[in-house]
Design a protein around this motif. Sequence first.
Motif, PDB file in Angstrom:
ATOM      1  N   PHE A  95       0.835  -1.203   0.000  1.00 47.94           N
ATOM      2  CA  PHE A  95       0.000   0.000   0.000  1.00 47.94           C
ATOM      3  C   PHE A  95       0.868   1.249   0.000  1.00 47.94           C
ATOM      4  CE2 PHE A  95      -2.953   2.980   2.300  1.00 47.94           C
ATOM      5  CZ  PHE A  95      -3.878   3.083   1.271  1.00 47.94           C
ATOM      6  N   ARG A  96       1.933   1.260   0.819  1.00 45.75           N
ATOM      7  CA  ARG A  96       2.846   2.411   0.881  1.00 45.75           C
ATOM      8  C   ARG A  96       3.581   2.608  -0.444  1.00 45.75           C
ATOM      9  NH1 ARG A  96       6.950   1.743   3.435  1.00 45.75           N
ATOM     10  NH2 ARG A  96       6.864  -0.374   4.278  1.00 45.75           N
ATOM     11  N   TYR A  97       3.758   1.520  -1.184  1.00 45.61           N
ATOM     12  CA  TYR A  97       4.486   1.598  -2.454  1.00 45.61           C
ATOM     13  C   TYR A  97       3.613   2.063  -3.612  1.00 45.61           C
ATOM     14  CZ  TYR A  97       9.128   0.065  -1.183  1.00 45.61           C
ATOM     15  OH  TYR A  97      10.402   0.023  -0.672  1.00 45.61           O
ATOM     16  N   LEU A  98       2.351   2.391  -3.332  1.00 51.09           N
ATOM     17  CA  LEU A  98       1.532   3.019  -4.365  1.00 51.09           C
ATOM     18  C   LEU A  98       1.967   4.466  -4.567  1.00 51.09           C
ATOM     19  CD1 LEU A  98      -2.057   1.808  -3.363  1.00 51.09           C
ATOM     20  CD2 LEU A  98      -0.519   0.810  -5.085  1.00 51.09           C
ATOM     21  N   ALA A  99       2.598   5.031  -3.554  1.00 51.47           N
ATOM     22  CA  ALA A  99       3.046   6.428  -3.626  1.00 51.47           C
ATOM     23  C   ALA A  99       4.255   6.545  -4.544  1.00 51.47           C
ATOM     24  CB  ALA A  99       3.393   6.934  -2.232  1.00 51.47           C
ATOM     25  N   GLY A 100       4.431   7.756  -5.071  1.00 53.01           N
ATOM     26  CA  GLY A 100       5.593   8.014  -5.912  1.00 53.01           C
ATOM     27  C   GLY A 100       6.346   9.238  -5.403  1.00 53.01           C
ATOM     28  N   PRO A 101       7.518   9.034  -4.778  1.00 52.68           N
ATOM     29  CA  PRO A 101       8.148   7.744  -4.457  1.00 52.68           C
ATOM     30  C   PRO A 101       7.483   7.077  -3.264  1.00 52.68           C
ATOM     31  CG  PRO A 101       9.446   9.531  -3.543  1.00 52.68           C
ATOM     32  CD  PRO A 101       8.344  10.189  -4.337  1.00 52.68           C
ATOM     33  N   PRO A 102       7.808   5.796  -3.010  1.00 51.78           N
ATOM     34  CA  PRO A 102       7.212   5.084  -1.874  1.00 51.78           C
ATOM     35  C   PRO A 102       7.464   5.810  -0.551  1.00 51.78           C
ATOM     36  CG  PRO A 102       8.343   3.557  -3.325  1.00 51.78           C
ATOM     37  CD  PRO A 102       8.704   4.915  -3.803  1.00 51.78           C
ATOM     38  N   ILE A 103       6.530   5.632   0.388  1.00 45.96           N
ATOM     39  CA  ILE A 103       6.612   6.283   1.686  1.00 45.96           C
ATOM     40  C   ILE A 103       6.998   5.255   2.747  1.00 45.96           C
ATOM     41  CG2 ILE A 103       5.286   7.512   3.463  1.00 45.96           C
ATOM     42  CD1 ILE A 103       3.511   8.632   1.324  1.00 45.96           C
ATOM     43  N   SER A 104       7.886   5.630   3.647  1.00 45.85           N
ATOM     44  CA  SER A 104       8.273   4.733   4.723  1.00 45.85           C
ATOM     45  C   SER A 104       7.182   4.668   5.788  1.00 45.85           C
ATOM     46  CB  SER A 104       9.576   5.217   5.382  1.00 45.85           C
ATOM     47  OG  SER A 104       9.355   6.428   6.098  1.00 45.85           O
ATOM     48  N   ASP A 105       7.254   3.668   6.641  1.00 47.20           N
ATOM     49  CA  ASP A 105       6.298   3.537   7.746  1.00 47.20           C
ATOM     50  C   ASP A 105       6.292   4.791   8.614  1.00 47.20           C
ATOM     51  OD1 ASP A 105       5.088   1.013   7.396  1.00 47.20           O
ATOM     52  OD2 ASP A 105       6.866   0.007   8.144  1.00 47.20           O
ATOM     53  N   ASP A 106       7.478   5.241   8.992  1.00 42.59           N
ATOM     54  CA  ASP A 106       7.591   6.402   9.878  1.00 42.59           C
ATOM     55  C   ASP A 106       7.006   7.654   9.229  1.00 42.59           C
ATOM     56  OD1 ASP A 106       8.778   4.863  11.812  1.00 42.59           O
ATOM     57  OD2 ASP A 106      10.822   5.423  11.275  1.00 42.59           O
ATOM     58  N   ASP A 107       7.338   7.874   7.957  1.00 45.57           N
ATOM     59  CA  ASP A 107       6.831   9.059   7.259  1.00 45.57           C
ATOM     60  C   ASP A 107       5.311   9.014   7.118  1.00 45.57           C
ATOM     61  OD1 ASP A 107       9.340  10.054   7.040  1.00 45.57           O
ATOM     62  OD2 ASP A 107       9.567   9.707   4.895  1.00 45.57           O
ATOM     63  N   LEU A 108       4.784   7.844   6.824  1.00 48.29           N
ATOM     64  CA  LEU A 108       3.340   7.712   6.654  1.00 48.29           C
ATOM     65  C   LEU A 108       2.615   8.011   7.957  1.00 48.29           C
ATOM     66  CD1 LEU A 108       0.927   7.024   4.920  1.00 48.29           C
ATOM     67  CD2 LEU A 108       1.294   4.600   5.423  1.00 48.29           C
ATOM     68  N   GLN A 109       3.155   7.539   9.065  1.00 47.27           N
ATOM     69  CA  GLN A 109       2.519   7.792  10.356  1.00 47.27           C
ATOM     70  C   GLN A 109       2.503   9.283  10.680  1.00 47.27           C
ATOM     71  OE1 GLN A 109       3.941   5.343  13.570  1.00 47.27           O
ATOM     72  NE2 GLN A 109       2.977   6.590  15.147  1.00 47.27           N
ATOM     73  N   VAL A 110       3.627   9.970  10.380  1.00 48.28           N
ATOM     74  CA  VAL A 110       3.704  11.408  10.646  1.00 48.28           C
ATOM     75  C   VAL A 110       2.784  12.187   9.715  1.00 48.28           C
ATOM     76  CG1 VAL A 110       5.214  13.430  10.549  1.00 48.28           C
ATOM     77  CG2 VAL A 110       6.040  11.311  11.583  1.00 48.28           C
ATOM     78  N   LEU A 111       2.828  11.875   8.422  1.00 45.69           N
ATOM     79  CA  LEU A 111       2.022  12.604   7.449  1.00 45.69           C
ATOM     80  C   LEU A 111       0.521  12.398   7.668  1.00 45.69           C
ATOM     81  CD1 LEU A 111       4.149  11.926   4.237  1.00 45.69           C
ATOM     82  CD2 LEU A 111       3.939  14.085   5.480  1.00 45.69           C
ATOM     83  N   ALA A 112       0.146  11.202   8.078  1.00 46.28           N
ATOM     84  CA  ALA A 112      -1.272  10.923   8.315  1.00 46.28           C
ATOM     85  C   ALA A 112      -1.719  11.391   9.694  1.00 46.28           C
ATOM     86  CB  ALA A 112      -1.534   9.426   8.169  1.00 46.28           C
ATOM     87  N   ASP A 113      -0.741  11.685  10.552  1.00 50.92           N
ATOM     88  CA  ASP A 113      -1.035  12.143  11.914  1.00 50.92           C
ATOM     89  C   ASP A 113      -1.909  11.131  12.656  1.00 50.92           C
ATOM     90  OD1 ASP A 113      -1.005  13.769  14.147  1.00 50.92           O
ATOM     91  OD2 ASP A 113      -2.688  15.015  13.474  1.00 50.92           O
ATOM     92  N   VAL A 114      -1.431   9.872  12.670  1.00 46.25           N
ATOM     93  CA  VAL A 114      -2.131   8.810  13.397  1.00 46.25           C
ATOM     94  C   VAL A 114      -1.206   8.252  14.469  1.00 46.25           C
ATOM     95  CG1 VAL A 114      -3.608   8.207  11.457  1.00 46.25           C
ATOM     96  CG2 VAL A 114      -1.391   7.069  11.698  1.00 46.25           C
ATOM     97  N   GLU A 115      -1.798   7.644  15.492  1.00 43.88           N
ATOM     98  CA  GLU A 115      -0.998   7.146  16.609  1.00 43.88           C
ATOM     99  C   GLU A 115      -0.199   5.899  16.238  1.00 43.88           C
ATOM    100  OE1 GLU A 115      -3.276   6.531  20.113  1.00 43.88           O
ATOM    101  OE2 GLU A 115      -3.916   8.630  20.282  1.00 43.88           O
ATOM    102  N   SER A 116      -0.723   5.101  15.325  1.00 42.35           N
ATOM    103  CA  SER A 116      -0.039   3.863  14.960  1.00 42.35           C
ATOM    104  C   SER A 116      -0.474   3.419  13.574  1.00 42.35           C
ATOM    105  CB  SER A 116      -0.368   2.758  15.974  1.00 42.35           C
ATOM    106  OG  SER A 116       0.157   1.505  15.558  1.00 42.35           O
TER     107      SER A 116
END
Length: 305
Positions: A78-99
Amino acid sequence: MSNLPPRWTTAELTEAAAISSNQFRAERLASSDAWGQQYTQARAKFEKLFEVLGNLAPGGVNDTQLAAAYTKGLGEAFRYLAGPPISDDDLQVLADVESITPSVLSKNNDSLRKVFQVISTVIDPHRFPWIANDAAPTEQQREAALLASSVLLAAQRIATERRNDGKTTQESKVKDYLTSLGFTGVPPVTITTIVKGPGPMQFCAECQLGERKADVVVRLHDTRLLAIECKVSNSATNSVKRLNNDAAVKAEYWLKQFGTAQVVPAAALAGVYKVLNLQQAQTRGLALFWSHDLDALGAFIQSTR
């Protein structure tokens, strides 16, 4: 005075670096099933993700589909649908979710939506052109997207696998060699003074030596500690990071913390290194040994009797 580790001449370093580089090239060019396996695994993940998310066709992706993607372990794809792919840490920060742990995220529709919004915003338009056109993908577009995405994920996995395997293999070679000399591996401990740590004819792996972790710590016959960093470099440029900015920095710290009469900082090297970097590291107090010539390490250990 205790025996000192070898200090290699420029000619000796040049010869050793050439041998190490040749071995590295031979290993990388050797036949391997790793790429095929990684591609097949990545392809299976994306095919399942496309199935779960309805090929990212118009109409949106509902909460049930998003939850299913994470429940089925497809978060990485799912993270690799992004261009470029998003890391777990970056996705959590960008989405502003707890986990973004699947077990947590799959049960929280609000967080799922936030995560999907991030991916939707940065989804790769080159791999998924039908999304911008608000149309279902053609079979050709779907196949092209599956191929490109699978290659992208497989390449990243291979790179990570090589980094991890290189270090693990290097450490294993050193530990196996020490065992062949009659040394015994013991559980790691935090070493704050020279009397702590492995005892006579013992070594430990991943030991905390002062405030820095050493890959392998050996108790020499004269009671000094030999702190070995296991380094594998895939290029001359990379050797600066592996050797000068990491191992040599640790060497300077250990010599300052424990003293030259108590600790011998060393590196067991494999891969590609620039001779200048080797010279600089040696000048900073790092003893150099090579995985293709561990007998030199054995000779030094024997000399401390």
